[in-house]
Design a protein around this motif. Structure first.
Motif, PDB file in Angstrom:
ATOM      1  N   UNK A   3       0.815  -1.213   0.000  1.00 14.53           N
ATOM      2  CA  UNK A   3       0.000   0.000   0.000  1.00 14.53           C
ATOM      3  C   UNK A   3       0.851   1.267   0.000  1.00 14.53           C
ATOM      4  N   UNK A   4       2.110   1.169   0.438  1.00 16.87           N
ATOM      5  CA  UNK A   4       2.967   2.342   0.490  1.00 16.87           C
ATOM      6  C   UNK A   4       3.778   2.486  -0.783  1.00 16.87           C
ATOM      7  N   UNK A 128       9.622   4.001   5.524  1.00 16.15           N
ATOM      8  CA  UNK A 128       9.208   5.132   6.369  1.00 16.15           C
ATOM      9  C   UNK A 128      10.018   5.175   7.673  1.00 16.15           C
ATOM     10  N   UNK A 129      10.353   4.008   8.189  1.00 15.97           N
ATOM     11  CA  UNK A 129      11.132   3.961   9.434  1.00 15.97           C
ATOM     12  C   UNK A 129      12.489   4.629   9.232  1.00 15.97           C
ATOM     13  N   UNK A 146       9.270  10.855  14.165  1.00 19.84           N
ATOM     14  CA  UNK A 146       8.361   9.710  14.072  1.00 19.84           C
ATOM     15  C   UNK A 146       6.944  10.188  13.736  1.00 19.84           C
ATOM     16  N   UNK A 153       2.753   6.772   7.030  1.00 16.83           N
ATOM     17  CA  UNK A 153       2.296   5.420   7.374  1.00 16.83           C
ATOM     18  C   UNK A 153       0.784   5.343   7.335  1.00 16.83           C
ATOM     19  N   UNK A 210       0.867   3.297  20.914  1.00 14.82           N
ATOM     20  CA  UNK A 210       2.274   3.719  20.860  1.00 14.82           C
ATOM     21  C   UNK A 210       2.901   3.708  22.257  1.00 14.82           C
ATOM     22  N   UNK A 215       6.737   3.895  23.495  1.00 14.18           N
ATOM     23  CA  UNK A 215       7.058   5.117  22.745  1.00 14.18           C
ATOM     24  C   UNK A 215       7.029   6.300  23.713  1.00 14.18           C
ATOM     25  N   UNK A 221      17.040   5.298  22.946  1.00 14.53           N
ATOM     26  CA  UNK A 221      16.427   4.443  21.943  1.00 14.53           C
ATOM     27  C   UNK A 221      17.500   3.688  21.147  1.00 14.53           C
ATOM     28  N   UNK A 222      17.225   2.438  20.806  1.00 15.99           N
ATOM     29  CA  UNK A 222      18.145   1.683  19.951  1.00 15.99           C
ATOM     30  C   UNK A 222      17.480   1.462  18.589  1.00 15.99           C
ATOM     31  N   UNK A 223      18.225   0.900  17.659  1.00 17.04           N
ATOM     32  CA  UNK A 223      17.684   0.660  16.312  1.00 17.04           C
ATOM     33  C   UNK A 223      17.992  -0.767  15.881  1.00 17.04           C
ATOM     34  N   UNK A 224      17.011  -1.432  15.298  1.00 21.51           N
ATOM     35  CA  UNK A 224      17.263  -2.789  14.787  1.00 21.51           C
ATOM     36  C   UNK A 224      18.115  -2.717  13.519  1.00 21.51           C
ATOM     37  N   UNK A 225      17.715  -1.818  12.642  1.00 24.37           N
ATOM     38  CA  UNK A 225      18.411  -1.755  11.350  1.00 24.37           C
ATOM     39  C   UNK A 225      19.609  -0.818  11.429  1.00 24.37           C
ATOM     40  N   UNK A 226      20.653  -1.218  10.745  1.00 23.05           N
ATOM     41  CA  UNK A 226      21.848  -0.371  10.690  1.00 23.05           C
ATOM     42  C   UNK A 226      21.845   0.385   9.371  1.00 23.05           C
TER      43      UNK A 226
ATOM     44  N   UNK B 113      13.028  -1.291  20.527  1.00 21.69           N
ATOM     45  CA  UNK B 113      13.846  -0.103  20.235  1.00 21.69           C
ATOM     46  C   UNK B 113      13.524   1.004  21.240  1.00 21.69           C
ATOM     47  N   UNK B 114      12.222   1.133  21.542  1.00 14.90           N
ATOM     48  CA  UNK B 114      11.793   2.206  22.450  1.00 14.90           C
ATOM     49  C   UNK B 114      12.336   2.023  23.865  1.00 14.90           C
ATOM     50  N   UNK B 122      17.535  -8.048  20.168  1.00 19.83           N
ATOM     51  CA  UNK B 122      16.335  -7.844  19.340  1.00 19.83           C
ATOM     52  C   UNK B 122      16.239  -8.915  18.271  1.00 19.83           C
TER      53      UNK B 122
END
Lengths: 268, 560
Positions: A3-4, A128-129, A146, A153, A210, A215, A221-226, B113-114, B122
């Motif tokens: 859809x995006x 979008x993330x 965000x 989103x 959220x 949230x 905050x950490x991130x899954x993706x690098x 992450x939050x 993770x």
């Protein structure tokens, strides 16, 4: 069903850091401003079109192709009418169409489509993330970035809800295509009200959902993706700087600009 | 001293603008390793209780609040909801609101992450939880492209990734097929074995017979609490308070037995011990309508794909006869809803044709087909928009430019037919979900369609409302209306539908009388479905029963 706009391809642009892509998006908006005639924008438009087609944006271009065409046609028609010029082509009653007006319309139409193309390339290659991450790396608080990304989103979700609601009301005999303009507008009420109600309910729920997922938590905050920064980032910036330099050179060089402005100068 | 994980002490709450107490002096304690089920009728305060347990009430929903909620002995008053993430997890009734990412893997990671979980942890948690919940193959998909059941699983996985010590689930199985429901409760079972606590709000108690404790809530108060075999022992009591008793409990109650067997095997052993034997009972089913008569709706080799190359319907052929009561069954994503949307031209087939009384529905058009094949959507709020019940029901008739006098008559008839006794000027948006569902049916009925299609007509309704809805459909069917329901509620389908169409992978794999289909376990298994417990026990005993009442009627105690 996607859809995006984002289409994962694993290609060159996808591997550029989102913050770099945001900067490049802004840079990509600069070259069209260095133009006085359609032929001065056309090479850059073609460059973007090629980039779009070779980076997997073709599907999205087909989705919004009609909008781009309308934007272009409206620009040509409106500027042809309202932009005065010395070289009269023909007249329609009080309206005089000049060569300069048509040229200006063509140039603005191409310029606007350059912006659309750049945005499509960006959205096709950036989830979008990553946009939110990029914005926060550029200094925006994560909550703000965000929230901005939420707009992207939620748009497909509202469209999906709208589609279901249209289906539901059509089965109840709602015909959106009959009647005059006022009647047609009135006929959209059974669509608009449920869309707004479901949107408000969703917004209420969203804030709760959220927070329930942490949230706004005060911890780091950490991130899954690098998103590593690398040579691709440098190449992309250099390509865009080169495009800006080339268009600026043409713009500020009267000789070259005159040759390219075969439809006549539209403004000084 | 060890504290319970969660304590709700003397909770009183009323939503702002409505003086009626939604929770009235509720006291509850949840210990580590405990599995607690909460049941009750619509509006009894179940969802509000879940919201209180995580501080969502009174933080987001304002109103007079008294009492205290403690997590591990410490009050959560004054704490932000975000601070409790990772300690208390919640899966909402409206699970779609919990999905906001463009990728299922990122969705699972969002909460972690939050709260600052490191990348390796993770990755590890996502892999483990996704496999456990059954979304491991969907991690690269866009959440909004998933089916309802898949979304519900993903929402659960995203909450579980936070590794909460207390998991609150508000009706976590509404969009899951029977096998999906079973699998979800297996997952929840594994959680409470790992010293975490699970609280589940549920109408259907079938899967909760193994819960440590069942709490029945009504009018904001706890009316019963204890072991499932005690609290759910009386089916009438359960029904009065919005819950459907487990079928094996109901059977034991009907046979006048004291014990309450939790499983089919327990029930079989109990019947043997107590000397119950099958009688020569034979069902007196009327033949299915339409044999030899002209078909009402015909679906002819229909193929359909939402995206090229991914066919949701793969050559479906189906004939619906006048007077049929059909239940369309199949697992999530089998193509049921897509198929019924073809019956009134809402979706055009890519290949094949759909006929209504020998006329192609595509030629008749959606607007006119609405008066012939009425469609009630799963979410009534997608249909309702007027400010009064009367205007809502009159909408279709006004679109058909019917005279006002006839409209008034039809509106009254439709509202009476669904048994909706509310003021005609009432705003639909302040009605309960059950009432709105009935109103949506009335809206469609007002056009007097020959066929009524309902997508999941019992989802979100409490037990009494579910039975009321199915009785309404039976009444309409007996009055000559053709009914088609798409449902995951197999017990309701077995009890009320006369014909069953089984779908799997976009194809119809079985079509016939409900009794025959429900007693072919291999067919149901092919569609990834599981017959209701009374049907399965009946099969073990050689009794072709479809309901607990039939099964009880077919059993007699051996003379001593």
């Amino acid at each position: 069903m996607n859809l995006g706009f984002y289409r994962p391809t694993g290609g060159f642009l996808e591997r550029v850091h989102p913050a770099t892509k945001l900067i490049c998006l802004l840079l990509a908006f600069v070259p069209p401003f260095f133009s006085r005639a359609p032929l001065q924008v056309l090479p850059y438009f073609l460059l973007l079109l090629t980039a779009a087609l070779t980076t997997g944006s073709g599907h999205n271009l087909r989705r919004i192709g009609s909008i781009m065409l309308i934007l272009f046609c409206m620009s040509v028609v409106l500027w042809s009418i309202f932009q005065r010029g010395e070289t009269r082509l023909f007249g329609l009653g009080p309206i005089a169409i000049s060569r300069e007006g048509v040229s200006y319309g063509l140039m603005i139409g191409l310029r606007l489509n350059c912006f659309v193309l750049a945005a499509v390339i960006f959205l096709t290659s950036t989830p979008i993330e990553a946009v939110a991450h990029g914005l926060s790396r550029l200094g925006l608080p994560f909550v703000v970035s965000f929230t901005i990304s939420l707009a992207f989103r939620l748009t497909p979700l509202f469209l999906e809800a709208g589609r279901t609601i249209v289906m539901a009301q059509k089965t109840r005999g709602l015909d959106l295509d009959c009647g005059g303009p006022i009647e047609r507008l009135r006929r959209y009420i059974p669509i608009i009200v449920p869309v707004i109600v479901s949107g408000l309910r969703r917004a209420d729920q969203l804030a709760i959902a959220l927070e329930s997922k942490g949230f706004g938590n005060k911890c780091k905050r950490t991130m899954l993706l690098e998103y590593p920064v690398g040579w691709r980032d440098l190449i992309l910036i250099l390509v865009l700087l080169a495009a800006i330099a080339a268009t600026a050179m043409i713009y500020f060089n009267p000789g070259v600009a005159r040759v390219l402005a075969i439809f006549g100068r539209t403004h000084s | 001293m060890t504290h319970p994980l969660l304590q709700l002490q003397n909770i009183h709450f009323a939503y702002r603008g409505n003086p009626k107490l939604v929770l009235n002096n509720v006291d509850m304690e949840i210990a580590a390793g405990e599995f607690v089920a909460i049941a009750g009728p619509t509006g009894s305060g179940k969802s509000t209780l879940v919201r209180c347990a995580m501080g969502i009430v009174p933080k987001f929903f304002k109103g007079p609040f008294k009492g205290d909620v403690k997590f591990c002995g410490e009050s959560i008053a004054g704490k932000r909801v975000a601070e409790l993430a990772g300690k208390i997890g919640v899966l909402f009734q409206d699970f779609e609101s919990q999905l906001f990412s463009t990728n299922a893997r990122i969705e699972c990671a969002f909460g972690m992450e939050n709260i600052g979980v490191d990348r390796d942890t993770m990755t590890r948690r996502i892999a483990t939880i996704a496999k456990l919940v059954g979304v491991d193959k969907l991690l690269e998909r866009e959440p909004q492209s998933l089916s309802g059941g898949q979304k519900q699983r993903l929402a659960l996985a995203s909450v579980l990734c936070l590794e909460p010590q207390v998991l609150l689930c508000d009706e976590p199985t509404t969009d899951l097929d029977p096998v999906g429901r079973h699998e979800l409760f297996v997952v929840l079972g594994q959680l409470f074995q790992s010293q975490r606590a699970v609280v589940v709000v549920e109408h259907e108690m079938e899967r909760l017979v193994h819960a440590d404790r069942v709490v029945i809530l009504d009018q904001g108060q706890i009316v019963a609490e204890g072991n499932p075999s005690q609290v759910l022992a009386d089916p009438d009591f359960c029904l009065r308070h919005g819950a459907l008793a487990p079928q094996m409990f109901e059977l034991a109650a009907r046979l006048g037995l004291e014990e309450r067997p939790a499983t089919i095997e327990d029930a079989q052993a109990l019947l043997q011990r107590k000397g119950f034997l099958p009688t020569a009972w034979a069902p007196a089913d009327a033949p299915l309508p339409g044999a030899g008569g002209p078909a009402l709706v015909e679906v002819e080799d229909v193929h359909f794909a939402y995206t090229a190359g991914d066919e949701v319907l793969q050559g479906v052929n189906l004939t619906i006869n006048r007077g049929d009561f059909v239940a369309l069954l199949g697992q999530n994503g089998s193509g049921k809803t897509t198929l019924v949307k073809h019956l009134n031209a809402l979706l055009p087939p890519d290949r094949g044709r759909v006929w209504f009384e020998r006329r192609a529905v595509a030629e008749i058009g959606v607007a006119k087909m609405g008066a012939k094949v009425g469609f009630v959507f799963q979410n009534p709020d997608h249909m309702l928009f007027n400010s009064s019940v009367f205007d809502e029901v009159a909408f279709s008739l006004r679109n058909m430019r019917q005279p006002e006098k006839l409209i008034e008559e039809r509106v009254e008839e439709a509202l009476n037919a669904v048994g909706l006794c509310v003021p005609r000027q009432l705003d639909p948006f302040i009605m309960t979900k059950g009432e709105r569902q009935k109103l949506a049916v009335a809206c469609v009925l007002a056009c007097d369609p020959e066929v009524l299609v309902l997508d999941e007509p019992t989802t979100g309704l409490d037990a009494a409302e579910q039975i009321s809805m199915m009785q309404l459909l039976t009444k309409l069917n007996l009055a000559g209306r053709t009914i088609i329901i798409v449902t995951h509620a197999l017990d309701m389908a077995a009890a009320y539908a006369r014909r069953v169409v089984l779908m799997s992978g976009g194809r119809i794999i079985a079509d016939g009388p409900a009794r025959r289909i429900f007693h072919q376990a291999d067919l149901l298994a092919r569609a990834n479905l599981l017959a209701p417990p009374c049907v399965r026990l009946g099969a073990l005993l050689g009794i072709p029963a479809l309901t607990v009442a039939e099964l009880a009627a077919a059993l007699r105690r051996r003379a001593p």
